[in-house]
Scaffold this motif. Structure first.
Motif, PDB file in Angstrom:
ATOM      1  N   MET A   1      32.741  29.446  46.780  1.00 14.07           N
ATOM      2  CA  MET A   1      32.712  29.429  45.273  1.00 14.07           C
ATOM      3  C   MET A   1      31.268  29.633  44.763  1.00 14.07           C
ATOM      4  SD  MET A   1      35.510  26.740  44.166  1.00 14.07           S
ATOM      5  CE  MET A   1      37.232  26.625  44.707  1.00 14.07           C
ATOM      6  N   GLY A   2      30.428  30.448  45.474  1.00 16.23           N
ATOM      7  CA  GLY A   2      29.107  30.669  45.116  1.00 16.23           C
ATOM      8  C   GLY A   2      28.724  32.071  44.319  1.00 16.23           C
ATOM      9  N   GLY A   3      29.939  32.683  44.048  1.00 19.90           N
ATOM     10  CA  GLY A   3      29.877  34.171  43.424  1.00 19.90           C
ATOM     11  C   GLY A   3      29.181  34.003  42.109  1.00 19.90           C
ATOM     12  N   LEU A   4      29.407  35.314  41.322  1.00 23.74           N
ATOM     13  CA  LEU A   4      29.200  35.229  40.181  1.00 23.74           C
ATOM     14  C   LEU A   4      29.802  34.479  39.243  1.00 23.74           C
ATOM     15  CD1 LEU A   4      28.568  39.308  39.890  1.00 23.74           C
ATOM     16  CD2 LEU A   4      26.607  37.673  39.891  1.00 23.74           C
ATOM     17  N   LEU A   5      31.118  34.103  39.472  1.00 21.12           N
ATOM     18  CA  LEU A   5      31.841  33.245  38.631  1.00 21.12           C
ATOM     19  C   LEU A   5      32.204  32.077  39.377  1.00 21.12           C
ATOM     20  CD1 LEU A   5      34.241  36.086  37.106  1.00 21.12           C
ATOM     21  CD2 LEU A   5      32.218  35.043  35.885  1.00 21.12           C
ATOM     22  N   GLY A   6      31.128  31.631  40.000  1.00 20.79           N
ATOM     23  CA  GLY A   6      31.370  30.227  40.702  1.00 20.79           C
ATOM     24  C   GLY A   6      31.707  29.110  39.948  1.00 20.79           C
ATOM     25  N   ALA A   7      31.037  28.903  38.788  1.00 22.09           N
ATOM     26  CA  ALA A   7      31.487  27.829  37.903  1.00 22.09           C
ATOM     27  C   ALA A   7      32.878  28.052  37.375  1.00 22.09           C
ATOM     28  CB  ALA A   7      30.286  27.970  36.712  1.00 22.09           C
ATOM     29  N   GLN A   8      33.338  29.113  37.107  1.00 19.58           N
ATOM     30  CA  GLN A   8      34.542  29.224  36.698  1.00 19.58           C
ATOM     31  C   GLN A   8      35.525  29.095  37.587  1.00 19.58           C
ATOM     32  OE1 GLN A   8      32.172  31.379  36.026  1.00 19.58           O
ATOM     33  NE2 GLN A   8      31.892  31.484  34.060  1.00 19.58           N
ATOM     34  N   GLU A   9      35.490  29.381  39.099  1.00 16.89           N
ATOM     35  CA  GLU A   9      36.040  29.023  40.009  1.00 16.89           C
ATOM     36  C   GLU A   9      36.194  27.695  40.306  1.00 16.89           C
ATOM     37  OE1 GLU A   9      34.500  31.312  43.294  1.00 16.89           O
ATOM     38  OE2 GLU A   9      35.558  33.047  42.536  1.00 16.89           O
TER      39      GLU A   9
END
Length: 375
Positions: free
Chosen positions: A1-9
């Motif tokens: 979950m460290g991608g561009l939308l990690g916080a959303q994930e």
């Protein structure tokens, strides 16, 4: 979950872990979930109105905001019809009830004013409170004396602006009715203005389906919201009140100014729906009979009823509400579980809605299925 939308994930994963992840699901089973109280949304009556409007050249799209090229004679005709129907000086047509409530509360109350809102008002009203320049106070649900005391306390602390009382007439998750007569007395005592969200009452309650405010002795200090997308079976929302309200929103409400205008076709269908509503006493009587049947069968199983179509059955935990809803859906009944934050913590529930889309024998079958599911 460290991608561009990690916080959303991560946020979605946290919702899933708490069994609060929302998902879209298709329509299935007998309708005990919609707000189509009179069964008009898929009726031939409104389909005929749509065909007639198209035949006389009413466009599907507005192609711009109302202040640019998007204003159409059908919009203004609907607003004139609505003002007459709801007994107001003027009305304003907006795309949705959410837009209407949020725009109204973000725009009309001024700096120094104070909004006193029922704690269980619609999320759209809470959005307006988040955006407003006024202050706001949440008041215990359904308690006119609490409104009176809260306004008096604000005045005692130096409040000098206008007080605004914001309530629903028929509450969407509990099915109970606001004490409007007592609240009007409070408003008169404090020279306050009232905003009454009639979204769930329009079409089914009050004289000619005009909503509950229509029965009050005085409406000069009241602004009402009426949605077309519930009992009236189509789409959009109307704010009804003094002409200065309409003029001020046209000039100052960002949700109106910067939105593409609603479809002129929807406005034409809305006009037809208002005309139908006025002469739909037979449909309302039929709905009342189905509500009475549902009360006799569902209240003994724990459902709450206030004589309205919305009958919550509070089950407490998210898991139990969703499990029972799932069993009913598997048995062919479209009943939805409602969890926090839509309702207060500890009050997860089934929101059972009685409409003319469910025949009496289907209401009886739901009661049998519910009894088995609760067991």
């Amino acid at each position: 979950m460290g991608g561009l939308l990690g916080a959303q994930e991560q946020d979605l994963a946290a919702l899933a872990a708490r069994d609060r992840l929302r998902r879209l699901s298709p329509r299935a089973g007998v309708d005990f979930a919609s707000n189509d109280y009179l069964g008009l949304a898929e009726s031939g009556l409104l389909a005929d109105a749509a065909r007639e409007a198209l035949d006389r050249g009413v466009p599907v799209g507005s192609a711009g905001s109302r202040l640019l090229r998007g204003n159409h004679p059908e919009h203004e005709a609907l607003e004139e019809d609505a003002a007459r129907f709801f007994g107001a000086e003027a009305a304003l047509f907006l795309p949705t009830g959410y837009t209407a409530n949020s725009a109204l509360l973000a725009t009309m109350p001024q700096r120094g004013d104070q909004i006193f809102a029922d704690a269980l008002i619609h999320a759209s009203c809470h959005e307006g409170l988040r955006l407003t320049r006024a202050g706001f106070t949440l008041v215990p649900h359904g308690d006119a004396e609490a409104f009176d005391a809260a306004i008096a306390a604000w005045r005692a602390q130096g409040g000098t602006g206008r007080a605004w009382i914001v309530v629903e007439s028929l509450y969407s998750m509990d099915g109970d009715i606001a004490p409007l007569s007592a609240l009007l007395t409070v408003a008169e005592r404090h020279d306050a203005l009232m905003v009454v969200d009639e979204a769930h009452a329009t079409g089914i309650l009050g004289p000619g389906g005009r909503g509950l405010v229509a029965s009050l002795p005085s409406r000069e200090r009241i602004i009402t919201l009426h949605t077309l997308g519930k009992a009236l079976g189509c789409e959009g929302a109307l704010l009804a009140g003094p002409r200065v309200m309409r003029d001020f929103l046209v000039n100052r409400a960002r949700g109106f100014i910067f939105s593409t205008a609603p479809s002129p076709l929807n406005a034409a269908i809305g006009r037809a729906s208002l005309q139908l509503c006025e002469r739909a006493d037979d449909l309302r009587e039929d709905l009342r009979a189905r509500i009475a049947l549902a009360e006799s069968l569902l209240v003994p199983l724990g459902a709450q009823s206030h004589g309205t179509p919305i009958m919550p059955l509070i089950l407490g935990t998210d898991a139990r509400a969703m499990a029972v809803a799932g069993q009913l859906q598997a048995a062919g009944f479209d009943v939805r579980g409602i969890r926090p934050p839509t309702v207060p913590e500890g009050t997860a529930r089934l929101r059972i809605v009685i409409t003319r889309n469910a025949a009496p024998e289907q209401i009886a079958a739901l009661a049998d299925a519910l009894k088995k599911a609760l067991a």
